[in-house]
Write an enzyme that holds these catalytic residues in place. Structure first.
Site, PDB file in Angstrom:
ATOM      1  N   ASP A 198       0.850  -1.185   0.000  1.00  0.00           N
ATOM      2  CA  ASP A 198       0.000   0.000   0.000  1.00  0.00           C
ATOM      3  C   ASP A 198       0.888   1.238   0.000  1.00  0.00           C
ATOM      4  O   ASP A 198       2.105   1.157   0.102  1.00  0.00           O
ATOM      5  CB  ASP A 198      -0.984  -0.012   1.166  1.00  0.00           C
ATOM      6  CG  ASP A 198      -0.309  -0.049   2.522  1.00  0.00           C
ATOM      7  OD1 ASP A 198       0.907   0.196   2.594  1.00  0.00           O
ATOM      8  OD2 ASP A 198      -1.004  -0.318   3.519  1.00  0.00           O
ATOM      9  N   SER A 199       0.272   2.399  -0.127  1.00  0.00           N
ATOM     10  CA  SER A 199       1.040   3.622  -0.365  1.00  0.00           C
ATOM     11  C   SER A 199       1.621   4.239   0.893  1.00  0.00           C
ATOM     12  O   SER A 199       2.502   5.093   0.809  1.00  0.00           O
ATOM     13  CB  SER A 199       0.141   4.667  -1.032  1.00  0.00           C
ATOM     14  OG  SER A 199      -0.852   5.117  -0.111  1.00  0.00           O
TER      15      SER A 199
ATOM     16  N   ASP B  98      -7.904  -7.013   1.761  1.00  0.00           N
ATOM     17  CA  ASP B  98      -6.891  -7.211   2.790  1.00  0.00           C
ATOM     18  C   ASP B  98      -7.468  -6.707   4.103  1.00  0.00           C
ATOM     19  O   ASP B  98      -8.319  -5.815   4.120  1.00  0.00           O
ATOM     20  CB  ASP B  98      -5.612  -6.427   2.478  1.00  0.00           C
ATOM     21  CG  ASP B  98      -5.749  -4.957   2.870  1.00  0.00           C
ATOM     22  OD1 ASP B  98      -5.269  -4.577   3.964  1.00  0.00           O
ATOM     23  OD2 ASP B  98      -6.364  -4.178   2.103  1.00  0.00           O
TER      24      ASP B  98
END
Length: 384
Positions: A97-98, A275
């Site tokens: 993820d970011s 997720d």
């Protein structure tokens, strides 16, 4: 040892049953069967599990976290050591993820502007500046197969003007993230970058975000900003209006979700990837997920129960160890309790996803949906 397939990123929609979809995502490190649940390996590890165990449950992909890995051990160090696949001994697909959500929820003294977000680490107070470009650069150093744009994720409920501001900022950051991804040669490496639909609980903003992102050449599209405080019916209503305007030929990822019921309901609405820390966190706190609902091993009614959690399961944690023993481990505070219950929970989540994939393939998703709901409602009667 990292085993690369040499293949580029692609998505194949195999079949549909209503809005539910069965497909395959191909990455340089393998094929991800969808619908897919991705165990969360925040700091390059799925807590309380060996990588081999995670794979044996049926997981094709795990998630790593940009925020945590940029702080410790740093993306540059992971790159020098051969990349995240080698570093954590997971030769299969990895999604990162970011880091944006963790910056908003964990970091100290945040200051957000058009350029990015400045913050202090929750570990040692060191100052960092995370921009869309830097987030993609970090993910490139980690070498993940599926990467995420930087976005701003706000809690719900929030005022409409705040939701709109964050959504519009996230769209601008999506374009910058894409430009950086292409400049770093991500497509040529077979990697994928996903855009993130925002818009909170505002239907028109969700639709606008999805439509604008759909004009950008992302390899996949995510629904973000849900499971952040809103009730399930709000989340599902947002999916009802969002998924129909998302590209059909690209994977759809609902971020941070959720309970088994959330997964079942969301697949019904056309989501392909999920997720959540829930199965691992619950396991460490004495809660097991099974075909017949949740089992709280802290409860004294289990102390004389010789039955396993699920004798039909192929997972040893579910089928070998007695509830009495698991109860004892939980009450005694033994580390093995969290290990076994996490193993059980990840195995159950993968069992649920395989059941949905099979049902979609057979054109019987509605029957599977109804029976699963009935089993959960009935519960484990013999243990009550």
């Amino acid at each position: 040892m990292t085993e690369k397939t040499g293949k580029t990123f692609s998505f194949k929609l195999i079949t549909t049953d209503g809005a539910a979809r069965r497909g395959e995502i191909t990455t340089p490190h393998g094929v991800v069967r969808t619908p897919a649940f991705m165990p969360v390996g925040t700091q390059a590890t799925v807590k309380a599990m060996y990588p081999e165990q995670v794979r044996e449950t049926g997981a094709d992909v795990v998630l790593g976290n940009t925020y945590h890995l940029m702080l410790r051990p740093t993306a540059e160090r992971v790159a020098r050591l051969g990349g995240l696949h080698t570093f954590m001994n997971w030769p299969h697909t990895i999604l990162t993820d970011s880091g944006g959500f963790q910056v908003m929820s964990l970091a100290q003294l945040r200051k957000l502007d058009e350029d990015g977000v400045r913050f202090q680490s929750h570990i040692d107070g060191q100052k960092y500046h995370l921009t869309p470009e830097r987030s993609v650069e970090i993910q490139g150093l980690l070498g993940s197969d599926i990467q995420m744009q930087l976005d701003e994720c706000i809690k719900l409920p929030s005022p409409r003007e705040e939701v709109q501001r964050a959504m519009e900022l996230s769209l601008r950051w999506a374009e910058r993230s894409r430009n950086q991804f292409e400049a770093m040669g991500g497509p040529g490496k077979g990697q994928g970058l996903y855009g993130i639909v925002q818009g909170g609980d505002q239907p028109d903003l969700r639709i606008r975000s999805a439509e604008e992102l759909g004009k950008m050449p992302f390899e996949g599209y995510s629904v973000g900003g849900l499971a952040v405080g809103e009730p399930q019916d709000v989340m599902l209503s947002m999916l009802d209006i969002t998924t129909p305007v998302m590209p059909v030929d690209k994977p759809r990822y609902l971020m941070g979700v959720g309970t088994p019921d959330d997964l079942l309901e969301s697949v019904k609405r056309g989501i392909d990837q999920f997720d959540c820390v829930m199965p691992t966190r619950a396991g460490r706190h004495g809660l097991a997920y099974t075909r017949y609902g949740k089992v709280n091993l802290k409860n004294a009614r289990h102390q004389d129960d010789p039955r396993p959690l699920d004798e039909a399961s192929t997972c040893p944690a579910s089928s070998v160890y007695s509830r009495a023993y698991l109860h004892h481990l939980v009450r005694a505070g033994e580390g093995l309790a969290g290990m076994l219950l996490t193993w059980n929970n990840i195995a159950y989540y993968q069992y649920l996803m395989q059941g949905m994939r099979d049902a979609i393939g057979a054109g019987s998703f509605e029957d599977f949906y109804s029976k699963t709901k009935e089993d959960w409602a009935r519960g484990d009667i013999a243990a009550l």
